[in-house]
Write a protein that holds these residues in place. Structure first.
Motif: not given
Length: 448
Positions: A49-72
């Motif tokens: 990754v440091a050498a330029g390889g891809p690093l991807k995570l779900p975009q919606n991980a940022v949107l998690l609620g306090v208890q970790g659930g997803l909201f619409k």
């Protein structure tokens, strides 16, 4: 890009050389509620990754609620296919983790600086505010202060218990500011401070606060706002880990005890031009007054950021140094915006309203947006508390009202980004409604 990759690669290789027993590294980022999410990477994959390889995570991980659930939220989470989004490694943040049972490393990741940043990622929101200020020739210098409580590691039917005094083995249930408390809890506090320093965080003053088992940690001033917020976020993570290792729980919960003071996040901010001149001190400190006016004008619309949950609103009013109105003052800890005594070179504001469990990236972004707005509008602030103890303007004291005040504020939508404001407000609204979907014993006692 090549230079950037070579720097990261050198950092990873140096880490591996200095810590040959570390096999995995946690790649972490802060979500909207202020929790870390991420992935645990084999250290050899981190080199790729440091050498330029891809690093991807779900975009919606940022949107998690306090208890970790997803909201619409709009089309996010349930109508977008849950896409991945690119992240990048944050240089200079690869550090060993000393509070886990096995050797481990950790490193911050972010979407800011990628080809398609996530508009509602907290670090990206702050990065955009700082970039805009830099283009205007405004360079903030920032320092955070964080209050927290120590509790006994074991809960009593889900409720926190007072931390045990290591010398007497009695509950530390007496509120005080005594220096002796620092000595009695020196083993765990020293480990917290040293662990933070090992993470590259500049820890300065440690204070025993008024609540039983309550302490405050100050950080050094930084001319890199992103790094200052990184420090605050990483300190919370390491402090919780170190406390557990010593048989305690460390909590940044805003108001763990109704009868004792809550825990706050105080942020010191000064503004300089490219030549190092303090912008707030110019013209007989007139820009300071304008900046204060801007902060106070936007403050009622930023309450979901400063008080990000139901418990955080409990901290406001009725206790020591926690205001219920937007106010300011010179050397006045009852004010939301305090002006500490200093020479013109170090003239700054101290923003005291945010709770300790607020998201540090978003708190700083909101404060800087207020300062920027004030310098642009050039309005006079209301009277300081030094002149009028009743001075102040009202702000929301419960979440749903606060969300309504934030979502349609034009200046805030412009300064922080309309997409972020919409996403954040809906996240807070949904979290608040989810929190209320439980009947507690008081309801049965009152209404059965």
């Amino acid at each position: 890009m090549k230079n950037h990759s070579s720097t990261l690669l050198a950092e990873v290789r140096s880490f591996r050389q200095n810590h040959p027993d570390v096999r995995y590294v946690d790649l972490i980022a802060l979500d909207i509620p202020g929790h870390f999410y991420g992935k645990r990477y084999p250290v050899e994959m981190l080199e790729k990754v440091a050498a330029g390889g891809p690093l991807k995570l779900p975009q919606n991980a940022v949107l998690l609620g306090v208890q970790g659930g997803l909201f619409k939220i709009g089309d996010y989470c349930f109508n977008d296919g849950d896409p991945d989004a690119n992240r990048r490694l944050v240089p200079g943040t690869l550090m060993p983790v000393s509070w886990e049972s096995q050797p481990l490393g950790q490193m911050l990741i972010t979407s800011d600086g990628t080809e398609a940043p996530i508009e509602f990622e907290p670090r990206e929101v702050l990065a955009k505010v700082l970039e805009r200020l830099h283009h205007k020739g405004i360079h903030p210098v920032v320092a955070f202060e964080l209050e927290f409580y120590l509790f006994d590691k074991k809960l009593d039917n889900g409720l926190p218990q007072f931390a045990r005094d290591p010398l007497s083995e009695d509950a530390d249930d007496q509120p005080n500011l005594h220096i002796e408390r620092l000595s009695r809890f020196s083993e765990v506090l020293d480990d917290m401070a040293q662990t933070a320093k090992d993470q590259g965080i500049d820890i300065t003053v440690i204070t025993a606060e008024l609540g039983p088992g309550q302490f405050e940690i100050n950080f050094g001033h930084l001319d890199d706002g992103l790094r200052a917020a990184d420090w605050a976020a990483l300190f919370c993570r390491s402090t919780r880990g170190v406390a557990l290792k010593h048989g305690y729980r460390a909590s940044f919960m805003a108001k763990p005890y109704l009868q004792f003071p809550g825990s706050g996040m105080h942020v010191h901010v000064s503004l300089y031009d490219g030549a190092g001149n303090n912008l707030l001190a110019a013209h007989q400190q007139q820009p300071l007054r304008h900046a204060v006016a801007g902060c106070l004008e936007l403050l009622p619309h930023c309450m979901p950021i400063f008080s990000p949950n139901h418990n955080a609103f409990r901290r406001l009013g009725g206790t020591v140094n926690a205001a219920t109105r937007a106010s300011w003052g010179f050397e006045d800890r009852d004010a939301c915006v305090r002006i500490p005594e200093s020479d013109p070179r170090n003239l700054r504001i101290e923003h005291r309203l945010a709770s300790a469990d607020a998201n540090p990236y978003l708190v700083l972004a909101a404060i800087l947006a207020g300062l920027e707005h004030g310098l642009e509008a050039q309005r006079e602030p209301i009277a300081p508390l030094n002149d009028d103890r009743n001075s102040g303007t009202d702000f929301p004291l419960e979440m749903l009202e606060a969300v309504r005040a934030m979502q349609h504020q034009a200046v805030l939508r412009d300064k922080l980004g309309a997409e972020f404001v919409d996403v954040y407000c809906e996240n807070k609204r949904q979290d608040h409604l989810a929190f209320q979907q439980e009947i507690n014993t008081r309801e049965y006692r009152w209404f059965l």
